[in-house]
Every structure is written in C-alpha cells, then in structure tokens.
Design a protein around this motif. Structure first.
Motif, PDB file in Angstrom:
ATOM      1  N   GLN A   5       5.228   2.158   1.471  1.00 19.34           N
ATOM      2  CA  GLN A   5       5.378   2.516   2.888  1.00 19.34           C
ATOM      3  C   GLN A   5       5.120   1.327   3.817  1.00 19.34           C
ATOM      4  O   GLN A   5       5.585   1.318   4.958  1.00 19.34           O
ATOM      5  N   ALA A   6       4.378   0.337   3.349  1.00 19.73           N
ATOM      6  CA  ALA A   6       4.086  -0.828   4.180  1.00 19.73           C
ATOM      7  C   ALA A   6       5.295  -1.743   4.329  1.00 19.73           C
ATOM      8  O   ALA A   6       5.304  -2.633   5.180  1.00 19.73           O
ATOM      9  N   GLY A   7       6.319  -1.531   3.487  1.00 13.45           N
ATOM     10  CA  GLY A   7       7.496  -2.388   3.559  1.00 13.45           C
ATOM     11  C   GLY A   7       7.265  -3.773   3.002  1.00 13.45           C
ATOM     12  O   GLY A   7       8.032  -4.701   3.299  1.00 13.45           O
ATOM     13  N   THR A   8       6.232  -3.934   2.171  1.00 14.59           N
ATOM     14  CA  THR A   8       5.841  -5.260   1.695  1.00 14.59           C
ATOM     15  C   THR A   8       6.005  -5.440   0.192  1.00 14.59           C
ATOM     16  O   THR A   8       5.746  -6.532  -0.327  1.00 14.59           O
ATOM     17  N   THR A   9       6.429  -4.398  -0.529  1.00  9.37           N
ATOM     18  CA  THR A   9       6.487  -4.538  -1.978  1.00  9.37           C
ATOM     19  C   THR A   9       7.661  -5.390  -2.447  1.00  9.37           C
ATOM     20  O   THR A   9       7.751  -5.707  -3.638  1.00  9.37           O
ATOM     21  N   ALA A  10       8.549  -5.768  -1.542  1.00  7.49           N
ATOM     22  CA  ALA A  10       9.604  -6.734  -1.869  1.00  7.49           C
ATOM     23  C   ALA A  10       9.226  -8.148  -1.446  1.00  7.49           C
ATOM     24  O   ALA A  10      10.023  -9.079  -1.603  1.00  7.49           O
ATOM     25  N   ASP A  11       8.013  -8.323  -0.929  1.00 11.62           N
ATOM     26  CA  ASP A  11       7.499  -9.640  -0.553  1.00 11.62           C
ATOM     27  C   ASP A  11       6.751 -10.196  -1.767  1.00 11.62           C
ATOM     28  O   ASP A  11       5.699  -9.669  -2.138  1.00 11.62           O
ATOM     29  N   VAL A  50      14.600   4.779   6.900  1.00  8.65           N
ATOM     30  CA  VAL A  50      15.720   4.547   5.993  1.00  8.65           C
ATOM     31  C   VAL A  50      15.900   3.066   5.666  1.00  8.65           C
ATOM     32  O   VAL A  50      16.493   2.732   4.642  1.00  8.65           O
ATOM     33  N   ASP A  51      15.387   2.175   6.520  1.00 11.03           N
ATOM     34  CA  ASP A  51      15.551   0.748   6.261  1.00 11.03           C
ATOM     35  C   ASP A  51      14.313   0.120   5.620  1.00 11.03           C
ATOM     36  O   ASP A  51      14.194  -1.103   5.541  1.00 11.03           O
ATOM     37  N   CYS A  52      13.387   0.957   5.139  1.00 11.87           N
ATOM     38  CA  CYS A  52      12.196   0.426   4.462  1.00 11.87           C
ATOM     39  C   CYS A  52      12.621  -0.258   3.166  1.00 11.87           C
ATOM     40  O   CYS A  52      13.343   0.344   2.350  1.00 11.87           O
ATOM     41  N   PRO A  53      12.191  -1.501   2.916  1.00 13.66           N
ATOM     42  CA  PRO A  53      12.533  -2.153   1.643  1.00 13.66           C
ATOM     43  C   PRO A  53      11.881  -1.415   0.470  1.00 13.66           C
ATOM     44  O   PRO A  53      10.656  -1.312   0.392  1.00 13.66           O
ATOM     45  N   ILE A  54      12.708  -0.882  -0.424  1.00 10.99           N
ATOM     46  CA  ILE A  54      12.226  -0.182  -1.622  1.00 10.99           C
ATOM     47  C   ILE A  54      12.836  -0.908  -2.813  1.00 10.99           C
ATOM     48  O   ILE A  54      13.946  -0.589  -3.237  1.00 10.99           O
TER      49      ILE A  54
END
Length: 298
Positions: free
Chosen positions: A10-16, A63-67
C-alpha cells in the motif's frame, strides 16, 4: 508459531529496490520467518467487482499503485536475504498458465535454496482475471486443475515425462526441469473466505489462509478443510492454518489466542509508509514485543 510479515504494498514502495531491500533485510535480521508478497497483474480503472474484505467493496489501493509481480519481487529478495521464507499471499492463480508457472516457481525455489511457499486464490476482480485470458465464471475449476498440473510437473524427479488432459490444459510427455528443491514440491496454501476455499485446501492444498473470516466462523471452515482431506485420503493433521494480524497491534497474548484457534503461522500487515526507517522501526518494535530471535546482520 511462525511469524511472517507482508511487504507493505500500500505504500507504493515495494517496486523501489533500495526501499524493499532495506525492509526485507531488516525483517530477516529481526527474526521474522518469512516475507509475503501480494499480486494484482492488472487493476480495472473503474472495476465493478466487489472486494469481499472491506465493507465498502473497495480494495483500498489506488489503481496506479505500483504492485510488482510477486515472483519477480521474491526472486529479487532471494538474492539479498539468506533465511526467510519467500511467499505469495495470494497469487491470483487463474492469471497464470500452470506449465509456465511451474517452471518459474521451481526456478525460484532452487535458486533461493528451497525457501518458497505459494499462497494462491481464485481472485475476486473479474476485470483482472478476464484480462489475463481466463473465464471468471470457471476460475474455480481452472484453479483446481492448475494445482494438479503444478504438482504433476514438480513430482517428475526422474524426468520420465508428464502428460495431462483436462478441461483447460493438455500436454503429452513433457519434462520441466529443474524441479523444486523442496522434496514434496513447493507448498501450496489456499487463500479465501469461502467453503470452496476450505474444500480446495483439504483436497489439494497444504494449508488454508482464511481471509476476512471472523473468529466465530473459523472452526467450521477448518473442520470442513480437514473433513475434505480425510475424504480424499490425505492426512488432515498435516495441513497448516495461517491467520492474520498487524505488526503494530499484535502481542504475545494475541498470538497465543491465534495459536489456540489452530494457527501454525501468522502473517502480519504493517501500516504503509514511504519512510523506510519508520517501517523498520515498527518491525523492530514488533519483534522485540514478541521475543523473536534477532539474527546477525548480513
């Protein structure tokens, strides 16, 4: 009791890469048993499907959250960790062709030293499942057959070849190598909240991960899973139960109550933040509170 932590998508950071490496290595050092990655291959921009685990029917992710793809993410984390289990929670199984998936998962298991666990589900978002080429209405049968294909390919340790003729998949005398390092193949745990999920876990799975199930409703699902296992000639006592809680709220007493419900593993969610040090501090506090064994730094 095994204690895993879910990567905070949910933080949008797991693709970092730097963020997720720091978080994963810290969780491993803190003594957590595993890391869990979620999946959405695509998300419908204006999806009509109802998310079954929230009162408003929305999944709580923009919908634009990096997953990131969970298997690719776990492969990346396999290279920067040494001990933690690498799990999906859950992989939307109708999105995947089982022959290709068998190769991907076996490769990850071998390269990680036998650290993979598959949590799988049928999916709830029709727009996603159908965009990946499956019929949403038949996804349950497709999942059952997919599990059968995975297990068949993984069990071919002498490379004699496997054939399959089912409703959705057909092939003749094929070999998929490598097979998983784990001698019984990669464990497959069934996620969901329905009777169908409990039956699937009993007949085909290695465990059940109930999602959004009230404590009062849990015993009936577990009993159904174990009865289905007995009817299929499988050992019901060998099936695991994974329950959920949160990094911030779990205590030894709450962990004990979950164990009393039959849990063999708990997956903890953490409050999403883009501040990796804050996320790591929450993990540290939780590990200390639970008395997890601190590991040496990498």
């Amino acid at each position: 009791m095994l204690v895993d932590v879910q990567l905070p998508v949910q933080a949008g950071t797991t693709a970092d890469p730097r963020w997720v490496t720091r978080f994963a290595q810290h969780a491993e050092r803190c003594g957590f048993d595993g890391l869990v990655a979620v999946e959405h291959t695509v998300v419908g921009r204006d999806y009509a499907a109802v998310y079954p685990y929230a009162s408003d029917g929305l999944m709580g992710l923009p919908v634009d959250c990096p997953i990131p793809d969970p298997l690719e993410l776990l492969a990346f984390l396999a290279a920067v960790t040494t001990r933690v289990t690498l799990a999906t929670g859950v992989l939307v199984l109708p999105n995947h062709h089982p022959v290709v998936l068998a190769k991907r998962v076996a490769t990850l298991d071998v390269l990680s030293g036998g650290r993979v666990r598959l949590g799988v589900g049928v999916g709830w978002m029709a727009e996603e499942v159908e965009a990946c080429g499956a019929n949403f209405a038949t996804r349950g049968r497709r999942v059952d057959e997919t599990i059968d294909v995975l297990r068949a390919l993984w069990s071919d340790r002498t490379h004699e070849g496997v054939s399959h003729a089912g409703e959705f998949f057909r092939f003749v005398d094929v070999v998929s190598a490598p097979v998983p390092q784990q001698t019984g193949g990669v464990p497959i745990h069934i996620g969901g909240h329905s009777r169908a999920a409990a039956l699937r876990a009993g007949r085909r799975g290695d465990g059940l991960q109930p999602l959004g199930v009230a404590a009062a409703d849990l015993p009936a699902l577990v009993s159904l899973m174990r009865a289905a296992a007995r009817a299929a000639g499988r050992d019901p006592a060998a099936l695991e139960l994974t329950l959920g809680h949160s990094v911030e709220a779990v205590t030894p007493e709450r962990l004990s109550r979950l164990k009393g419900l039959g849990a063999t593993r708990v997956v903890l969610k953490t409050t999403p933040t883009i501040d990796v040090e804050a996320a790591c501090a929450a993990v540290s506090s939780c590990a200390e509170r639970l008395g997890l064994p601190v590991r040496q730094a990498l």
